[in-house]
Design a protein around this motif. Structure first.
Motif, PDB file in Angstrom:
ATOM      1  N   LEU A  84       0.815  -1.220   0.000  1.00  0.00           N
ATOM      2  CA  LEU A  84       0.000   0.000   0.000  1.00  0.00           C
ATOM      3  C   LEU A  84       0.845   1.266   0.000  1.00  0.00           C
ATOM      4  O   LEU A  84       0.379   2.330  -0.413  1.00  0.00           O
ATOM      5  N   GLN A  85       2.073   1.164   0.472  1.00  0.00           N
ATOM      6  CA  GLN A  85       2.963   2.334   0.438  1.00  0.00           C
ATOM      7  C   GLN A  85       3.224   2.786  -0.997  1.00  0.00           C
ATOM      8  O   GLN A  85       3.306   3.972  -1.282  1.00  0.00           O
ATOM      9  N   SER A  86       3.336   1.819  -1.904  1.00  0.00           N
ATOM     10  CA  SER A  86       3.596   2.172  -3.304  1.00  0.00           C
ATOM     11  C   SER A  86       2.306   2.340  -4.107  1.00  0.00           C
ATOM     12  O   SER A  86       2.310   2.963  -5.160  1.00  0.00           O
ATOM     13  N   ASP A  87       1.200   1.780  -3.606  1.00  0.00           N
ATOM     14  CA  ASP A  87      -0.078   1.877  -4.332  1.00  0.00           C
ATOM     15  C   ASP A  87      -1.213   2.006  -3.316  1.00  0.00           C
ATOM     16  O   ASP A  87      -1.998   1.073  -3.110  1.00  0.00           O
ATOM     17  N   PRO A  88      -1.324   3.172  -2.662  1.00  0.00           N
ATOM     18  CA  PRO A  88      -2.242   3.331  -1.526  1.00  0.00           C
ATOM     19  C   PRO A  88      -3.727   3.207  -1.850  1.00  0.00           C
ATOM     20  O   PRO A  88      -4.535   2.984  -0.942  1.00  0.00           O
ATOM     21  N   GLU A  89      -4.112   3.343  -3.109  1.00  0.00           N
ATOM     22  CA  GLU A  89      -5.523   3.272  -3.466  1.00  0.00           C
ATOM     23  C   GLU A  89      -5.903   1.953  -4.141  1.00  0.00           C
ATOM     24  O   GLU A  89      -6.996   1.826  -4.688  1.00  0.00           O
ATOM     25  N   ASN A  90      -4.998   0.988  -4.110  1.00  0.00           N
ATOM     26  CA  ASN A  90      -5.273  -0.307  -4.739  1.00  0.00           C
ATOM     27  C   ASN A  90      -6.345  -1.047  -3.926  1.00  0.00           C
ATOM     28  O   ASN A  90      -6.103  -1.467  -2.795  1.00  0.00           O
ATOM     29  N   GLN A  91      -7.511  -1.215  -4.529  1.00  0.00           N
ATOM     30  CA  GLN A  91      -8.649  -1.776  -3.796  1.00  0.00           C
ATOM     31  C   GLN A  91      -8.460  -3.253  -3.461  1.00  0.00           C
ATOM     32  O   GLN A  91      -8.924  -3.726  -2.417  1.00  0.00           O
ATOM     33  N   LYS A  92      -7.771  -3.976  -4.319  1.00  0.00           N
ATOM     34  CA  LYS A  92      -7.528  -5.398  -4.045  1.00  0.00           C
ATOM     35  C   LYS A  92      -6.643  -5.569  -2.815  1.00  0.00           C
ATOM     36  O   LYS A  92      -6.906  -6.429  -1.966  1.00  0.00           O
TER      37      LYS A  92
ATOM     38  N   LEU B  21      -7.653  -7.158   0.854  1.00  0.00           N
ATOM     39  CA  LEU B  21      -6.824  -8.208   1.454  1.00  0.00           C
ATOM     40  C   LEU B  21      -6.392  -7.812   2.862  1.00  0.00           C
ATOM     41  O   LEU B  21      -6.471  -8.618   3.797  1.00  0.00           O
ATOM     42  N   ARG B  22      -5.979  -6.563   3.006  1.00  0.00           N
ATOM     43  CA  ARG B  22      -5.548  -6.074   4.329  1.00  0.00           C
ATOM     44  C   ARG B  22      -6.701  -6.117   5.330  1.00  0.00           C
ATOM     45  O   ARG B  22      -6.532  -6.547   6.474  1.00  0.00           O
ATOM     46  N   ALA B  23      -7.882  -5.695   4.891  1.00  0.00           N
ATOM     47  CA  ALA B  23      -9.048  -5.703   5.780  1.00  0.00           C
ATOM     48  C   ALA B  23      -9.386  -7.120   6.223  1.00  0.00           C
ATOM     49  O   ALA B  23      -9.679  -7.370   7.401  1.00  0.00           O
ATOM     50  N   GLY B  24      -9.316  -8.063   5.287  1.00  0.00           N
ATOM     51  CA  GLY B  24      -9.597  -9.451   5.630  1.00  0.00           C
ATOM     52  C   GLY B  24      -8.606 -10.028   6.623  1.00  0.00           C
ATOM     53  O   GLY B  24      -8.988 -10.770   7.540  1.00  0.00           O
ATOM     54  N   ILE B  25      -7.332  -9.661   6.464  1.00  0.00           N
ATOM     55  CA  ILE B  25      -6.312 -10.129   7.407  1.00  0.00           C
ATOM     56  C   ILE B  25      -6.539  -9.523   8.787  1.00  0.00           C
ATOM     57  O   ILE B  25      -6.443 -10.218   9.810  1.00  0.00           O
ATOM     58  N   LEU B  26      -6.857  -8.240   8.823  1.00  0.00           N
ATOM     59  CA  LEU B  26      -7.149  -7.598  10.109  1.00  0.00           C
ATOM     60  C   LEU B  26      -8.324  -8.279  10.811  1.00  0.00           C
ATOM     61  O   LEU B  26      -8.300  -8.501  12.022  1.00  0.00           O
ATOM     62  N   ASP B  27      -9.337  -8.636  10.017  1.00  0.00           N
ATOM     63  CA  ASP B  27     -10.487  -9.346  10.583  1.00  0.00           C
ATOM     64  C   ASP B  27     -10.065 -10.691  11.158  1.00  0.00           C
ATOM     65  O   ASP B  27     -10.499 -11.080  12.251  1.00  0.00           O
ATOM     66  N   SER B  28      -9.215 -11.404  10.416  1.00  0.00           N
ATOM     67  CA  SER B  28      -8.746 -12.711  10.876  1.00  0.00           C
ATOM     68  C   SER B  28      -7.923 -12.597  12.148  1.00  0.00           C
ATOM     69  O   SER B  28      -7.876 -13.529  12.953  1.00  0.00           O
TER      70      SER B  28
END
Length: 202
Positions: A27-35, A39-46
């Protein structure tokens, strides 16, 4: 792309913290990448960090209201937090966008079941099955509702339909065995248990 790929590999290996770190780098290199955001949100949920995951899902919905995955994952996150009303609100909004999607309808059934509204949950489960073309998948959700509402006969009817298509179905055999024991029908219970034991040996 490299860090996202590494995140996916780490996730498959069950290394959640490392996968999250790779997402952060991506995300540092592509902060608006929705995919990557999804993925990050799903990991945080897990990682049981739903307080961080939920705003991400909301942001993704705002950015791309036509994408169903953030709605479904957000509703699941709310259900884990025992916030069924919020999950229902999210899913009803998605259902307006995709009124013919059986997955959305099935999720609504789960949300209403979690809220204790078994009548509406049953209605949505029936609707999901009909949209899937009838009996494509074992109607285990309906079986669960029938058991919760003390309708053992209806549950047995559905379970026997499952066995007609799949005589070795473990779920159906197990529940039918338990129902037979509760009804003191020991011969029938023994029949189901013997099939299960045979499956375990195989």
């Amino acid at each position: 792309f490299l860090h996202m790929r590494l995140a996916e590999l780490r996730l498959r290996a069950g290394e959640l913290e490392t996968a999250l770190a790779e997402c952060e780098k991506a995300l540092q290199s592509d902060p608006e990448n929705q995919k990557i955001m999804l993925l990050r949100a799903g990991i945080l949920d897990s990682l049981e960090r739903s307080d961080e995951a939920i705003p991400l899902y909301r942001k993704l919905i705002e950015k791309n209201p036509g994408l169903s995955a953030p709605y479904l994952l957000l509703s699941t996150s709310y259900l884990r937090r025992k916030e069924a009303a919020k999950a229902i609100e999210v899913l009803e909004e998605l259902n307006k966008r995709y009124p013919n999607d059986p997955t959305v309808v099935n999720f609504l059934g789960k949300a209403y079941e979690s809220a204790g509204d078994y009548k509406r949950a049953e209605s949505y489960y029936h609707e999901a099955l009909s949209r899937k073309g009838g009996e494509e998948a074992p109607p285990v959700d309906l079986v669960r509702i029938y058991l919760k509402t003390k309708r053992g006969a209806k549950a047995k009817e559905l379970l026997n339909k499952i066995l007609q298509k799949d005589p070795k179905n473990v779920f159906a055999r197990k529940v039918l065995g338990e129902l037979s024991i509760s009804e003191n029908n020991l011969d029938e219970a023994l029949e189901h248990l013997q099939v299960l034991e045979g499956e375990e040996r195989d």
